[in-house]
Design a protein around this motif. Structure first.
Motif, PDB file in Angstrom:
ATOM      1  N   PRO A   1       0.794  -1.246   0.000  1.00 20.55           N
ATOM      2  CA  PRO A   1       0.000   0.000   0.000  1.00 20.55           C
ATOM      3  C   PRO A   1       0.818   1.285   0.000  1.00 20.55           C
ATOM      4  O   PRO A   1       0.349   2.319  -0.483  1.00 20.55           O
ATOM      5  CB  PRO A   1      -0.834  -0.123   1.286  1.00 20.55           C
ATOM      6  N   ALA A   2       2.061   1.247   0.528  1.00 21.55           N
ATOM      7  CA  ALA A   2       2.873   2.464   0.580  1.00 21.55           C
ATOM      8  C   ALA A   2       3.742   2.642  -0.657  1.00 21.55           C
ATOM      9  O   ALA A   2       4.448   3.643  -0.779  1.00 21.55           O
ATOM     10  CB  ALA A   2       3.761   2.446   1.836  1.00 21.55           C
ATOM     11  N   TYR A   3       3.688   1.666  -1.577  1.00 20.28           N
ATOM     12  CA  TYR A   3       4.527   1.760  -2.770  1.00 20.28           C
ATOM     13  C   TYR A   3       4.014   2.894  -3.645  1.00 20.28           C
ATOM     14  O   TYR A   3       2.809   3.047  -3.854  1.00 20.28           O
ATOM     15  CB  TYR A   3       4.488   0.439  -3.537  1.00 20.28           C
ATOM     16  N   ALA A   4       4.946   3.706  -4.188  1.00 24.12           N
ATOM     17  CA  ALA A   4       4.538   4.936  -4.864  1.00 24.12           C
ATOM     18  C   ALA A   4       5.233   5.089  -6.218  1.00 24.12           C
ATOM     19  O   ALA A   4       6.156   4.351  -6.565  1.00 24.12           O
ATOM     20  CB  ALA A   4       4.862   6.145  -3.984  1.00 24.12           C
TER      21      ALA A   4
ATOM     22  N   ASN B   1      -1.902  -5.878  -6.998  1.00 26.90           N
ATOM     23  CA  ASN B   1      -3.105  -5.127  -6.657  1.00 26.90           C
ATOM     24  C   ASN B   1      -3.065  -4.507  -5.258  1.00 26.90           C
ATOM     25  O   ASN B   1      -4.025  -3.872  -4.835  1.00 26.90           O
ATOM     26  CB  ASN B   1      -4.337  -6.035  -6.775  1.00 26.90           C
ATOM     27  N   ARG B   2      -1.960  -4.696  -4.527  1.00 25.88           N
ATOM     28  CA  ARG B   2      -1.894  -4.113  -3.184  1.00 25.88           C
ATOM     29  C   ARG B   2      -1.539  -2.625  -3.208  1.00 25.88           C
ATOM     30  O   ARG B   2      -1.687  -1.928  -2.209  1.00 25.88           O
ATOM     31  CB  ARG B   2      -0.884  -4.867  -2.322  1.00 25.88           C
ATOM     32  N   ALA B   3      -1.028  -2.136  -4.345  1.00 28.18           N
ATOM     33  CA  ALA B   3      -0.681  -0.713  -4.469  1.00 28.18           C
ATOM     34  C   ALA B   3      -1.758   0.000  -5.284  1.00 28.18           C
ATOM     35  O   ALA B   3      -2.572  -0.630  -5.967  1.00 28.18           O
ATOM     36  CB  ALA B   3       0.677  -0.557  -5.139  1.00 28.18           C
ATOM     37  N   ASN B   4      -1.753   1.316  -5.222  1.00 24.93           N
ATOM     38  CA  ASN B   4      -2.645   2.119  -6.055  1.00 24.93           C
ATOM     39  C   ASN B   4      -2.009   2.183  -7.445  1.00 24.93           C
ATOM     40  O   ASN B   4      -1.123   2.992  -7.707  1.00 24.93           O
ATOM     41  CB  ASN B   4      -2.789   3.525  -5.460  1.00 24.93           C
ATOM     42  N   LEU B   5      -2.435   1.303  -8.342  1.00 22.57           N
ATOM     43  CA  LEU B   5      -1.722   1.096  -9.597  1.00 22.57           C
ATOM     44  C   LEU B   5      -1.703   2.330 -10.488  1.00 22.57           C
ATOM     45  O   LEU B   5      -0.684   2.634 -11.119  1.00 22.57           O
ATOM     46  CB  LEU B   5      -2.332  -0.086 -10.350  1.00 22.57           C
TER      47      LEU B   5
END
Length: 702
Positions: free
Chosen positions: A498-501, A549-553
């Motif tokens: 989730p914190a991947y940017a 899918n765990r990040a805001n793609l």
């Protein structure tokens, strides 16, 4: 003799040296350590006739003999006296001589050392960078580390310099540094050369130049052009084949049509690309000012487009450039970044404080200044022969030519590698991994796996999706191994969260501290680095994105969303540079649908990937245990019952929990600690459904 001692002592005492105190102790029969205030300047002889000076200069040290005394580190005065007396008596050395070693060992960091050759010449001046230490495997083992910042030879008249070590005062140091360098009979330039340019600094007018035009020609232009042309003649063909060496390589002293705009207080020559522009393109230069001569690399002040391209190449090729050039460009004489043409000493000190490493400069050349140079002061220039100055120019140009290539070539890294004589790393061919072997090791049907590979090849990217425990990551690795097999490609793995940017994956600003201050540099992210590496390969390169899918793609991918669909195009990035996905790049994602249903994935993103379903395949489990000695039929029946109760394909229990050779030994632990907690969470509001599948209820059947 007594009268001589008395006079010698008085002379030293009156000028405030520790020599005077030593003589006083000897005269009155005392033997106490020096107690007067420590001086910060010392004259030390590099042996008779300065025989050790080349060694001092090369190793950046100052040293002193009488090694029989051994290491003085940590000794007090009384300890030293005991050793001194023993050694002195044995070797016939006086206390006065041996006390010099004690004084040497007390010299603090920051002190100034003057190296002399007899009583008539100074060969160098330096600053102590590391205090006393002892080396017992070499002559002159008593050592200090010294930065010899001034190696100008100067004539002096110091009859009192017959001892190895003599403390000096500030006035004596000032007198030494104020003396003119010893003129070299083969020197190109003289003090007149710099004085003439100094007059133009004071009065930058046409009249100033014309009044001494012949002198300017003789002392500035002629020797400068001699230096420049001779240096060019010694350059390798790899450089001269690419640069203009004749046309418009020298500047004029007079401005704007021979002087209507005044006169420049400097003179220069520059090598620029053949057919190019000196004011826009990269150049290798020599600049002469009223206080120094500078040799280096620069991009013309009107070359805004060239500067931007240089910046982009530095950032996109940064990793490989550091590997190729970091050791090549590590000379402490190189100054990275812009500097003024000021002859103020305090400015030079400021530049030393601001000195950047090649690595730091490469992060943002435009901000730091696309200018790299070696500067020799007036004194250093006049102390060097023509051949020595020519060698400085040649060495500097050859060292900085890779930067010239960076500004000139669209794909500079291979050209730089060729120039440096560095062979391209040997190609490592990945072993073949045919699809039948993939099918055998994963347990999936060969026809099905072929469809997956074709889909990934057609789209360029695919996502393996399904509930937990269906072997998505395992299968992704196997598919990647097949895709890179037989070529020089490679596989990399990244896991989203989730914190991947965007800054992690594409590019972003990275804060770094330097000298206590924060600075911010644009750094390539994981995907940009991956693509850069893939450009240097012929074979397929695969990036596995686990838990995609765990990040805001949409936020993480940014401009990549466009390129995933239009693979043959390039697009500018928000932070600068352009991105193009190499044709040999493939992306394989894995997606746990129990965490986030595929229906919730951005429709634009879904259109860009081939989505490959991986639901529990009991045939895979049967094939796996064919030779393991475990019959999975009852286990499969129980799993089918559980999954019917779950009644949602995205939350079914997968088979990868049970793909172990020695499953009977671990089955109870797997069931109690992995399956039951999962069922308890899923049926949290229907606990009765869990009870029927407790280990205590199903163990007999298994």
């Amino acid at each position: 003799m007594e009268d001589f001692k008395r006079a010698d002592f008085l002379n030293h005492f009156l000028i405030g040296t520790e020599e005077g105190l030593t003589l006083l102790n000897e005269y009155f029969g005392t033997d106490d350590p020096p107690t007067i205030k420590k001086l910060k300047v010392y004259k030390i002889a590099p042996e008779e006739h300065a025989a050790l000076w080349p060694k001092w200069l090369q190793e950046k040290i100052a040293s002193i003999g009488w090694d029989e005394l051994g290491d003085l580190s940590g000794l007090n005065w009384e300890d030293f006296k005991e050793i001194r007396d023993t050694v002195g008596e044995k070797r016939g050395w006086s206390n006065r001589k041996l006390n010099q070693v004690w004084e040497f060992a007390q010299i603090p960091v920051g002190s100034i050392i003057v190296a002399n050759k007899g009583t008539g010449e100074v060969v160098g001046i330096g600053k102590v960078t590391k205090g006393y230490y002892f080396i017992d495997v070499d002559e002159h083992g008593h050592r200090l580390d010294v930065d010899w910042y001034d190696t100008t030879s100067r004539k002096v008249n110091m009859p009192g310099w017959k001892k190895t070590l003599v403390p000096l005062d500030e006035a004596t140091l000032k007198e030494i540094t104020g003396k003119s360098p010893v003129p070299d009979p083969e020197a190109l330039f003289s003090s007149t050369s710099f004085e003439l340019l100094g007059e133009l600094v004071t009065a930058p007018k046409k009249e100033t130049y014309l009044a001494k035009k012949d002198q300017f020609q003789k002392f500035v232009l002629d020797p400068f052009q001699n230096l420049f042309k001779t240096a060019v003649s010694k350059l390798p063909d790899a450089i001269t084949d690419r640069v203009e060496t004749e046309k418009d390589v020298f500047s004029r002293i007079l401005k704007n049509d021979y002087g209507r705009g005044g006169a420049w207080p400097h003179y220069w020559g520059a090598l620029y690309p053949k057919g190019g522009s000196r004011i826009k393109d990269p150049q290798l230069f020599i600049y002469m000012f009223s206080h120094a001569i500078r040799f280096g690399f620069y991009i013309g002040e009107y070359g805004s487009e060239q500067r931007e391209l240089f910046q982009q190449r530095c950032q996109s090729d940064r990793t490989e450039l550091l590997l190729l050039l970091r050791s090549y460009l590590k000379s402490p004489k190189l100054y990275f970044g812009d500097r003024e043409d000021s002859d103020e000493p305090e400015k030079e000190e400021l530049y030393k404080e601001r000195q950047l490493s090649f690595k730091d400069w490469l992060k943002d050349p435009i901000k730091n200044g696309i200018h790299v140079s070696v500067q020799l002061s007036e004194e250093e220039v006049m102390s060097k022969s023509r051949d020595e100055l020519v060698q400085v120019a040649v060495d500097t140009w050859e060292t900085l030519f890779p930067l010239f290539l960076m500004a000139l070539d669209d794909a500079p890294v291979p050209v730089i590698r060729e120039y440096l004589g560095i062979e391209k790393p040997p190609v490592i061919i990945q072993p073949e991994y045919p699809l039948p072997l993939v099918a055998k090791q994963t347990g999936f049907n060969l026809d099905e796996i072929e469809r997956w590979v074709n889909a990934i090849g057609r789209k360029g990217q695919g996502v393996l999706y399904g509930p937990p425990g269906t072997g998505k990551t395992f299968v992704a690795r196997k598919l990647a191994k097949h895709l890179v097999g037989g070529g020089d490609g490679f596989t990399e793995f990244v896991q989203f969260h989730p914190a991947y940017a965007y800054e992690d994956f594409m590019q972003g600003i990275r804060p770094q501290t330097k000298d206590g201050a924060l600075e911010y540099f644009l750094e390539p992210g994981r995907f940009l680095t991956f693509c850069k590496d893939a450009q240097n390969r012929e074979g397929t390169c695969v990036l596995i994105i686990d838990e995609i899918n765990r990040a805001n793609l949409a936020r993480v991918f940014g401009e990549l969303m466009y390129l995933l669909e239009y693979r043959n195009e390039s697009i500018p990035l928000a932070g600068g540079n352009r991105l193009e996905i190499p044709k040999n790049v493939r992306l394989i994602g894995t997606m746990n649908t129990a965490d986030r249903s595929i229906a919730l994935v951005d429709h634009a993103l879904r259109r860009r990937f081939a989505f490959i379903p991986l639901f529990p395949s009991y045939e895979v489990m049967t094939n796996f245990h064919e030779n393991s000695g475990f019959d999975p039929s009852n286990l499969i029946e129980i799993l089918q019952k559980i999954n019917r109760q779950i009644n949602d394909p995205h939350y079914e229990i997968g088979i990868s929990f049970f793909l172990q050779e020695d499953l009977p030994n671990h089955l109870e632990d797997i069931w109690r600690m992995e399956i039951e907690p999962y069922l308890e969470e899923y049926f949290f509001d229907k606990p009765d459904k869990v009870e029927g599948f407790r280990w205590t209820k199903i163990k007999e059947k298994l």
